[in-house]
Enzyme design. Structure first.
Site, PDB file in Angstrom:
ATOM      1  N   HIS A   1       0.852  -1.178   0.000  1.00  0.00           N
ATOM      2  CA  HIS A   1       0.000   0.000   0.000  1.00  0.00           C
ATOM      3  C   HIS A   1       0.890   1.231   0.000  1.00  0.00           C
ATOM      4  CE1 HIS A   1      -3.945  -1.787   0.413  1.00  0.00           C
ATOM      5  NE2 HIS A   1      -3.547  -2.534   1.433  1.00  0.00           N
ATOM      6  N   CYS A  30      -0.053   2.784  -4.330  1.00  0.00           N
ATOM      7  CA  CYS A  30      -0.739   4.024  -4.654  1.00  0.00           C
ATOM      8  C   CYS A  30       0.140   5.227  -4.326  1.00  0.00           C
ATOM      9  CB  CYS A  30      -2.048   4.134  -3.884  1.00  0.00           C
ATOM     10  SG  CYS A  30      -3.378   3.158  -4.615  1.00  0.00           S
TER      11      CYS A  30
END
Length: 421
Positions: free
Chosen positions: A234, A284
């Site tokens: 992430h 991301c």
């Protein structure tokens, strides 16, 4: 070399690498004064015909205005008329399938030869690795301005560290990253095929990510030509002055990409000075979703993502960390601290990055495919543009888009070792 001549060679690089017999024309290029004996020795030091051809074309582009005419003359003298005519036309067309490729015997070095052993692992795939390569011989100074490409013929070429964060703690408000193991397997196999020593680490906490990077920086990379770091996790936004973004440990806190790159820069890892350091970040860059913009139908080939696409993001972090922020002047001959670094991001800073839980992430899937299909003929930057183009045509849930990109501080072209010959 005349720019027009250089463009002809570049347009026909694939044909030349595929069909050229360097052993047949080296003597002619030497006798015509196009190449020096040192250049011939460097070309002949490559093990595969394809690598020899690539080096010959690279060197040819650095020679004078008569280099291409002399090269054409050598091609005709050695019976390679199809290539000569193709270059004479200068249009970059492909050679027809009927054009035969004459085999040539390439003598192997007989001194200081030490071959790498095949690793005793069930996932080892011999057919995807290139020919075994001899121990490195002395090479020119990597800072030499006459070299247009990084040296990439060590065996193994370098270390590839993969950090694969899949299962996140219950207290960090981050979902588990289903499908990331697929990405990890693809990258592990791909970089083994490119002759890297691959080290894969799974589910690392914040401090452990930093520990692994510090350990990598402390290793002696003198015998290697390159270093690769791949992070699957992430991600989020982070304050920075060089490289944006941060990646999360499985316990929640995020390590800035800038800090990760700093571990391996020329200041903190001397044995990698002047050598390419490549970072591939599947995470991301923030929380925004890109819905794209309308274009004419012939601009793109619509491609839908998987039915179970997820994103690798959480809100912005204020984390900023750096190993070196000094701006002091230095009168010595130096290179900029971030030189020879390339960071390839799966998505534009600030935006989400999509991952199919069944097939892996869009970015890694296309990176793996492009490397497999094009590493034998194209440099890294060109291949990353191919990845950008492919990912940009995919849509998540029929609506959301993704645009990869790179922060490129390389000083030369980079060609990976190839298993094709």
């Amino acid at each position: 070399m005349d720019p027009k001549h250089r463009q002809i060679l570049q347009r026909n690089r694939l044909n030349l690498v595929t069909a050229l017999n360097p052993a047949d024309i080296c003597d002619g290029l030497l006798s015509k004064g196009v190449f020096t004996q040192d250049m011939i020795d460097e070309i002949q030091g490559k093990i595969t015909r394809r690598d020899q051809a690539r080096q010959l074309v690279i060197d040819l582009e650095t020679r004078g205005s008569q280099a291409l005419p002399a090269f054409l003359e050598c091609l005709r003298e050695t019976g390679q008329h199809a290539l000569a005519e193709l270059l004479q036309c200068g249009d970059g067309a492909r050679l027809p399938p009927s054009v035969p490729i004459q085999p040539s015997l390439i003598p192997l070095p007989v001194q200081n030869t030490k071959y790498a052993e095949k690793p005793d692992r069930p996932d080892f795939t011999p057919s995807r690795l290139g020919p075994l390569r001899p121990e490195r011989l002395p090479v020119p100074n990597p800072f030499s301005p006459c070299e247009s490409c990084y040296k990439m013929d060590a065996s193994p070429c370098g270390i590839c560290l993969i950090i694969n964060n899949v299962d996140f703690g219950p207290d960090c408000d981050l979902k588990d990253r289903k499908g990331s193991d697929i990405d990890c397997d693809k990258m592990e196999k791909r970089f083994k095929a490119l002759n890297f020593e691959v080290i894969a680490k799974r589910n690392l906490k914040y401090k452990r990510i930093r520990h692994e990077m510090a350990s990598l920086a402390k290793r002696d990379h003198s015998a290697y030509d390159c270093c690769v770091v791949i992070i699957l996790s992430h991600g989020t936004e982070a304050n920075h002055n060089r490289f944006p973004g941060a990646v999360h440990g499985v316990d929640g806190p995020a390590v800035p990409v800038q800090l990760i790159t700093n571990y391996l820069n020329g200041q903190n890892c001397p044995s990698l000075q002047g050598k390419p350091k490549l970072f591939f970040i599947q995470a991301c860059g923030g929380g925004e979703k890109d819905t794209g913009f309308e274009v004419s139908p012939d601009e793109v080939e619509p491609s839908l993502g998987g039915i179970d696409d997820q994103m690798d993001a959480i809100p912005i972090s204020s984390s900023s960390d750096s190993l070196s922020t000094s701006d002091e002047l230095d009168a010595r001959a130096t290179l900029p601290t971030p030189s020879d670094i390339l960071v390839s991001y799966s998505t534009f800073p600030g935006y989400v990055s999509w991952r199919d839980t069944q097939a892996g992430s869009w970015y890694v899937e296309n990176l793996d495919r492009v490397l497999e299909e094009n590493a034998a003929t194209d440099d890294l930057v060109t291949m990353l543009m191919m990845v950008n183009a492919a990912v940009s045509q995919i849509s998540a849930k029929g609506l959301y888009k993704q645009m990869p990109g790179s922060f490129n501080f390389l000083r030369k072209h980079l060609y990976f070792q190839s298993s094709l010959s």
